[in-house]
Design a protein around this motif. Structure first.
Motif, PDB file in Angstrom:
ATOM      1  N   GLN A  50      -4.174 -11.062  -7.889  1.00 52.25           N
ATOM      2  CA  GLN A  50      -4.860 -11.811  -7.259  1.00 52.25           C
ATOM      3  C   GLN A  50      -6.219 -12.229  -7.725  1.00 52.25           C
ATOM      4  O   GLN A  50      -6.773 -13.273  -7.391  1.00 52.25           O
ATOM      5  CB  GLN A  50      -4.941 -11.383  -5.620  1.00 52.25           C
ATOM      6  CG  GLN A  50      -3.866 -11.294  -5.009  1.00 52.25           C
ATOM      7  CD  GLN A  50      -3.993 -10.599  -3.460  1.00 52.25           C
ATOM      8  OE1 GLN A  50      -5.168 -10.706  -2.989  1.00 52.25           O
ATOM      9  NE2 GLN A  50      -3.185  -9.976  -2.846  1.00 52.25           N
ATOM     10  N   PHE A  51      -6.748 -11.316  -8.407  1.00 51.89           N
ATOM     11  CA  PHE A  51      -8.294 -11.446  -9.030  1.00 51.89           C
ATOM     12  C   PHE A  51      -8.159 -11.546 -10.499  1.00 51.89           C
ATOM     13  O   PHE A  51      -7.913 -12.471 -11.257  1.00 51.89           O
ATOM     14  CB  PHE A  51      -9.293 -10.373  -8.564  1.00 51.89           C
ATOM     15  CG  PHE A  51      -9.308 -10.473  -6.856  1.00 51.89           C
ATOM     16  CD1 PHE A  51     -10.042 -11.400  -6.177  1.00 51.89           C
ATOM     17  CD2 PHE A  51      -8.498  -9.886  -6.346  1.00 51.89           C
ATOM     18  CE1 PHE A  51     -10.086 -11.543  -4.892  1.00 51.89           C
ATOM     19  CE2 PHE A  51      -8.817  -9.632  -4.938  1.00 51.89           C
ATOM     20  CZ  PHE A  51      -9.442 -10.687  -4.146  1.00 51.89           C
ATOM     21  N   SER A  52      -8.567 -10.223 -11.111  1.00 47.71           N
ATOM     22  CA  SER A  52      -8.331 -10.003 -12.711  1.00 47.71           C
ATOM     23  C   SER A  52      -7.925  -8.632 -12.829  1.00 47.71           C
ATOM     24  O   SER A  52      -7.957  -7.920 -12.045  1.00 47.71           O
ATOM     25  CB  SER A  52      -9.489 -10.522 -13.610  1.00 47.71           C
ATOM     26  OG  SER A  52     -10.457  -9.379 -13.163  1.00 47.71           O
ATOM     27  N   TRP A  53      -7.666  -8.279 -14.126  1.00 45.23           N
ATOM     28  CA  TRP A  53      -7.223  -6.913 -14.441  1.00 45.23           C
ATOM     29  C   TRP A  53      -8.435  -5.995 -14.349  1.00 45.23           C
ATOM     30  O   TRP A  53      -8.084  -4.829 -14.210  1.00 45.23           O
ATOM     31  CB  TRP A  53      -6.467  -6.928 -15.809  1.00 45.23           C
ATOM     32  CG  TRP A  53      -7.566  -7.572 -17.295  1.00 45.23           C
ATOM     33  CD1 TRP A  53      -7.799  -8.289 -17.512  1.00 45.23           C
ATOM     34  CD2 TRP A  53      -8.324  -6.211 -17.567  1.00 45.23           C
ATOM     35  NE1 TRP A  53      -8.792  -8.429 -18.464  1.00 45.23           N
ATOM     36  CE2 TRP A  53      -9.195  -6.954 -18.458  1.00 45.23           C
ATOM     37  CE3 TRP A  53      -8.604  -4.869 -17.691  1.00 45.23           C
ATOM     38  CZ2 TRP A  53     -10.189  -6.347 -19.517  1.00 45.23           C
ATOM     39  CZ3 TRP A  53      -9.552  -4.217 -18.664  1.00 45.23           C
ATOM     40  CH2 TRP A  53     -10.251  -5.118 -19.505  1.00 45.23           C
ATOM     41  N   LYS A  54      -9.565  -6.417 -14.225  1.00 46.61           N
ATOM     42  CA  LYS A  54     -10.571  -5.678 -13.952  1.00 46.61           C
ATOM     43  C   LYS A  54     -10.878  -5.308 -12.512  1.00 46.61           C
ATOM     44  O   LYS A  54     -11.481  -4.196 -12.359  1.00 46.61           O
ATOM     45  CB  LYS A  54     -12.039  -6.332 -14.582  1.00 46.61           C
ATOM     46  CG  LYS A  54     -11.964  -6.747 -16.055  1.00 46.61           C
ATOM     47  CD  LYS A  54     -13.119  -7.192 -16.563  1.00 46.61           C
ATOM     48  CE  LYS A  54     -13.289  -7.675 -17.881  1.00 46.61           C
ATOM     49  NZ  LYS A  54     -14.542  -8.361 -18.348  1.00 46.61           N
TER      50      LYS A  54
ATOM     51  N   ARG B 152      11.792  -7.526 -16.672  1.00 47.09           N
ATOM     52  CA  ARG B 152      13.085  -7.457 -16.824  1.00 47.09           C
ATOM     53  C   ARG B 152      13.782  -8.583 -15.384  1.00 47.09           C
ATOM     54  O   ARG B 152      14.681  -9.351 -15.596  1.00 47.09           O
ATOM     55  CB  ARG B 152      13.993  -5.978 -16.585  1.00 47.09           C
ATOM     56  CG  ARG B 152      15.426  -5.990 -16.426  1.00 47.09           C
ATOM     57  CD  ARG B 152      16.372  -6.569 -17.463  1.00 47.09           C
ATOM     58  NE  ARG B 152      17.610  -6.347 -17.177  1.00 47.09           N
ATOM     59  CZ  ARG B 152      18.436  -7.113 -16.695  1.00 47.09           C
ATOM     60  NH1 ARG B 152      17.841  -8.342 -15.832  1.00 47.09           N
ATOM     61  NH2 ARG B 152      19.746  -6.992 -16.386  1.00 47.09           N
ATOM     62  N   PHE B 153      13.057  -8.096 -14.308  1.00 46.39           N
ATOM     63  CA  PHE B 153      13.669  -8.602 -13.069  1.00 46.39           C
ATOM     64  C   PHE B 153      12.504  -9.659 -12.506  1.00 46.39           C
ATOM     65  O   PHE B 153      12.784 -10.318 -11.459  1.00 46.39           O
ATOM     66  CB  PHE B 153      13.878  -7.783 -12.064  1.00 46.39           C
ATOM     67  CG  PHE B 153      15.026  -6.712 -12.400  1.00 46.39           C
ATOM     68  CD1 PHE B 153      16.177  -6.993 -12.197  1.00 46.39           C
ATOM     69  CD2 PHE B 153      14.667  -5.465 -12.682  1.00 46.39           C
ATOM     70  CE1 PHE B 153      17.394  -6.220 -12.568  1.00 46.39           C
ATOM     71  CE2 PHE B 153      15.788  -4.360 -12.882  1.00 46.39           C
ATOM     72  CZ  PHE B 153      17.068  -4.926 -12.975  1.00 46.39           C
ATOM     73  N   SER B 154      11.502 -10.282 -13.296  1.00 54.48           N
ATOM     74  CA  SER B 154      10.552 -11.288 -12.864  1.00 54.48           C
ATOM     75  C   SER B 154       9.967 -10.930 -11.425  1.00 54.48           C
ATOM     76  O   SER B 154       9.652 -11.912 -10.863  1.00 54.48           O
ATOM     77  CB  SER B 154      11.046 -12.521 -12.846  1.00 54.48           C
ATOM     78  OG  SER B 154      11.629 -12.899 -14.285  1.00 54.48           O
ATOM     79  N   VAL B 155       9.652  -9.627 -11.388  1.00 52.56           N
ATOM     80  CA  VAL B 155       9.176  -9.360  -9.900  1.00 52.56           C
ATOM     81  C   VAL B 155       7.772  -9.358 -10.211  1.00 52.56           C
ATOM     82  O   VAL B 155       6.976  -8.932 -11.137  1.00 52.56           O
ATOM     83  CB  VAL B 155       9.462  -7.678  -9.405  1.00 52.56           C
ATOM     84  CG1 VAL B 155       8.848  -7.556  -8.316  1.00 52.56           C
ATOM     85  CG2 VAL B 155      10.993  -7.760  -9.272  1.00 52.56           C
ATOM     86  N   SER B 156       6.700 -10.063  -9.100  1.00 56.39           N
ATOM     87  CA  SER B 156       5.421 -10.315  -9.273  1.00 56.39           C
ATOM     88  C   SER B 156       4.792  -8.806  -9.241  1.00 56.39           C
ATOM     89  O   SER B 156       5.348  -7.654  -8.942  1.00 56.39           O
ATOM     90  CB  SER B 156       4.804 -10.882  -8.092  1.00 56.39           C
ATOM     91  OG  SER B 156       4.812 -10.070  -7.116  1.00 56.39           O
ATOM     92  N   MET B 157       3.559  -8.595  -9.897  1.00 56.24           N
ATOM     93  CA  MET B 157       3.019  -7.247 -10.145  1.00 56.24           C
ATOM     94  C   MET B 157       2.611  -6.913  -8.562  1.00 56.24           C
ATOM     95  O   MET B 157       2.491  -5.585  -8.274  1.00 56.24           O
ATOM     96  CB  MET B 157       1.761  -7.406 -11.015  1.00 56.24           C
ATOM     97  CG  MET B 157       2.207  -7.419 -12.359  1.00 56.24           C
ATOM     98  SD  MET B 157       2.993  -5.846 -12.837  1.00 56.24           S
ATOM     99  CE  MET B 157       2.215  -4.489 -12.353  1.00 56.24           C
ATOM    100  N   GLY B 158       2.425  -7.581  -7.794  1.00 63.40           N
ATOM    101  CA  GLY B 158       1.881  -7.082  -6.097  1.00 63.40           C
ATOM    102  C   GLY B 158       3.147  -6.725  -5.778  1.00 63.40           C
ATOM    103  O   GLY B 158       3.165  -5.447  -5.003  1.00 63.40           O
ATOM    104  N   GLN B 159       4.241  -7.403  -5.745  1.00 57.47           N
ATOM    105  CA  GLN B 159       5.475  -6.761  -5.370  1.00 57.47           C
ATOM    106  C   GLN B 159       5.971  -5.529  -5.829  1.00 57.47           C
ATOM    107  O   GLN B 159       6.536  -4.567  -5.428  1.00 57.47           O
ATOM    108  CB  GLN B 159       6.469  -7.888  -5.104  1.00 57.47           C
ATOM    109  CG  GLN B 159       7.970  -7.354  -4.542  1.00 57.47           C
ATOM    110  CD  GLN B 159       7.791  -7.102  -3.214  1.00 57.47           C
ATOM    111  OE1 GLN B 159       6.968  -7.870  -2.470  1.00 57.47           O
ATOM    112  NE2 GLN B 159       8.448  -6.224  -2.675  1.00 57.47           N
ATOM    113  N   THR B 160       5.856  -5.469  -7.368  1.00 54.65           N
ATOM    114  CA  THR B 160       6.183  -4.103  -8.175  1.00 54.65           C
ATOM    115  C   THR B 160       5.378  -3.001  -7.613  1.00 54.65           C
ATOM    116  O   THR B 160       5.982  -1.947  -7.384  1.00 54.65           O
ATOM    117  CB  THR B 160       5.927  -4.383  -9.435  1.00 54.65           C
ATOM    118  OG1 THR B 160       6.661  -5.608 -10.143  1.00 54.65           O
ATOM    119  CG2 THR B 160       5.938  -3.190 -10.497  1.00 54.65           C
ATOM    120  N   GLY B 161       4.178  -3.336  -7.245  1.00 57.29           N
ATOM    121  CA  GLY B 161       3.311  -2.075  -6.765  1.00 57.29           C
ATOM    122  C   GLY B 161       3.942  -1.583  -5.220  1.00 57.29           C
ATOM    123  O   GLY B 161       3.762  -0.634  -5.173  1.00 57.29           O
ATOM    124  N   VAL B 162       4.195  -2.538  -4.512  1.00 55.60           N
ATOM    125  CA  VAL B 162       4.931  -2.373  -3.242  1.00 55.60           C
ATOM    126  C   VAL B 162       6.277  -1.548  -3.371  1.00 55.60           C
ATOM    127  O   VAL B 162       6.453  -0.303  -2.673  1.00 55.60           O
ATOM    128  CB  VAL B 162       5.216  -3.361  -2.260  1.00 55.60           C
ATOM    129  CG1 VAL B 162       6.047  -3.264  -1.111  1.00 55.60           C
ATOM    130  CG2 VAL B 162       4.016  -4.195  -2.114  1.00 55.60           C
TER     131      VAL B 162
END
Length: 388
Positions: free
Chosen positions: A157-161, A235-245
């Motif tokens: 949502q913001f940045s990697w920092k 591999r499955f193109s899941v967003s990083m937010g959803q991956t975190g969940v």
């Protein structure tokens, strides 16, 4: 009262310590996708490998230094160092500068799994060992759950920092709370004469009984922390937010198991639970490596969480009950270092395997290693039965 405060402090320490170690790798897929700092999986593997080796070296040094200062001083150095290096990550401009900061971060991350675990074990020798080990293990998992929920979504949502700033502040305030809980207590301290070369050798003989399980646990943990985010994101193109969940649910199930561990031990026993954990890990990792759809990969990951987190407290509680009080720090240092060496070797290897084959290949390799660990650990337990 003091035992309660010690366990509460240790639980908080374990939570921010392990949460921080997960928050950093959670931004790796984004850095890799952007081609900024990380260019390929091999660089990720090298960084993970060197970081784990740093922890391995400094855990031994910290145990040897433990008679020279109070536990509270080590706790303060750890949370201040972790908080500072998390902030410094955001200032990195290249892979090399990021790597140097990462190694410093892993140095300050080297305190809990020797001194913290040892303190919990020493203060619960007269009773409540299984419950205490389950609580401290589960609290580490809660920290990881928070990391999974926050790091990926904040970075997306913001940045990697942003997650680095968040976790720098989080570790400072939770670390301060952990320190204040035990600041005024007189805690057991290591005796210099207990940390001789001969005592290290004798303690290692006791740890050897758990070698197969420890090696797999270290490798399995590293596999999920460093490569599961990329499996779902790339591999499955899941967003990083959803991956975190997804990963938060994984660690949440593992946390549930660790808090239920004391009750499970009363129904079964530690050794049986460790073997079930290894067998189930082999099955679930095989499914995960072969999964053609994201839902099956998720289900397999959740099953792996249930089984992997049976192994950690089962081996820790068995070791804590077996080793004399004066050698507890050495025993947990050796056990932790075996897991770290395993994680370091496999994290490096998995990076090159992922580049050569696919991101799924390491999961299939680890499934086979779980099967070998099951056979080896069962043989070790039987050997122990024959001796007794």
């Amino acid at each position: 009262m003091s035992r309660t405060r010690i366990l509460a402090s240790s639980a908080i320490f374990h939570g921010f310590n392990d949460g921080a170690t997960v928050a950093v790798p959670m931004i790796f897929p984004i850095l890799l996708s952007q081609g900024f700092i990380l260019k390929n999986y091999s660089q990720m593997g090298i960084m993970s490998h060197l970081g784990l080796l740093t922890t391995f070296i400094f855990q031994i040094i910290i145990v040897q230094m433990s008679p020279l200062a109070r536990y509270q001083h080590f706790l303060a150095a750890s949370f201040l160092g972790i908080s500072s290096t998390l902030f410094l990550f955001s200032q990195a401009k290249s892979w090399l500068s990021f790597l140097v900061i990462y190694l410093l971060f892993r140095l300050f991350d080297s305190f809990y799994h020797t001194l913290g675990l040892s303190l919990v074990s020493k203060t619960h020798q007269t009773g409540g060992m299984d419950l205490a080990m389950g609580i401290q293990s589960g609290s580490g998992n809660i920290g990881i759950l928070i990391a999974f929920l926050t790091a990926g979504s904040l970075a997306q949502q913001f940045s990697w920092k942003t997650p680095l700033y968040f976790w720098s502040a989080f570790c400072f305030f939770t670390g301060l709370a952990s320190y204040l809980l035990v600041r005024s207590l007189e805690l057991p301290q290591e005796k210099p004469e207990a940390l001789t070369l001969s005592s290290w050798k004798e303690t290692f003989k006791g740890v050897l009984a758990y070698l197969p399980g420890l090696i797999f646990a270290g490798g399995g943990w590293g596999l999920v922390v460093y490569y599961a985010p990329s499996l779902f994101h790339h591999r499955f193109s899941v967003s990083m937010g959803q991956t975190g969940v997804i990963l938060a649910v994984w660690i949440g199930l593992g946390t549930l198991i660790t808090y239920l561990f004391g009750g499970l031990c009363r129904l079964f026993n530690r050794q049986r639970l460790a073997l079930v954990g290894l067998a189930g890990s082999s099955f679930s990792l095989t499914l995960m490596g072969l999964a053609p759809e994201v839902w099956l990969a998720q289900l397999s990951l959740y099953l792996f969480g249930l089984f992997l987190f049976l192994i950690f407290p089962a081996l820790q509680a068995s070791l804590g009950s077996q080793v004399p009080s004066e050698n507890q720090s050495q025993a947990f240092s050796l056990a932790s270092n075996l897991q770290i060496i395993s994680g370091a070797i496999f994290s490096l290897l998995f990076g090159f395997i992922s580049d050569l084959f696919s991101i799924q290949a390491p999961f299939l390799m680890m499934a086979f290693l779980a099967l070998l660990a099951l056979i080896g650990q069962k043989a070790s337990f039987r050997k122990g039965y024959r001796k007794t």
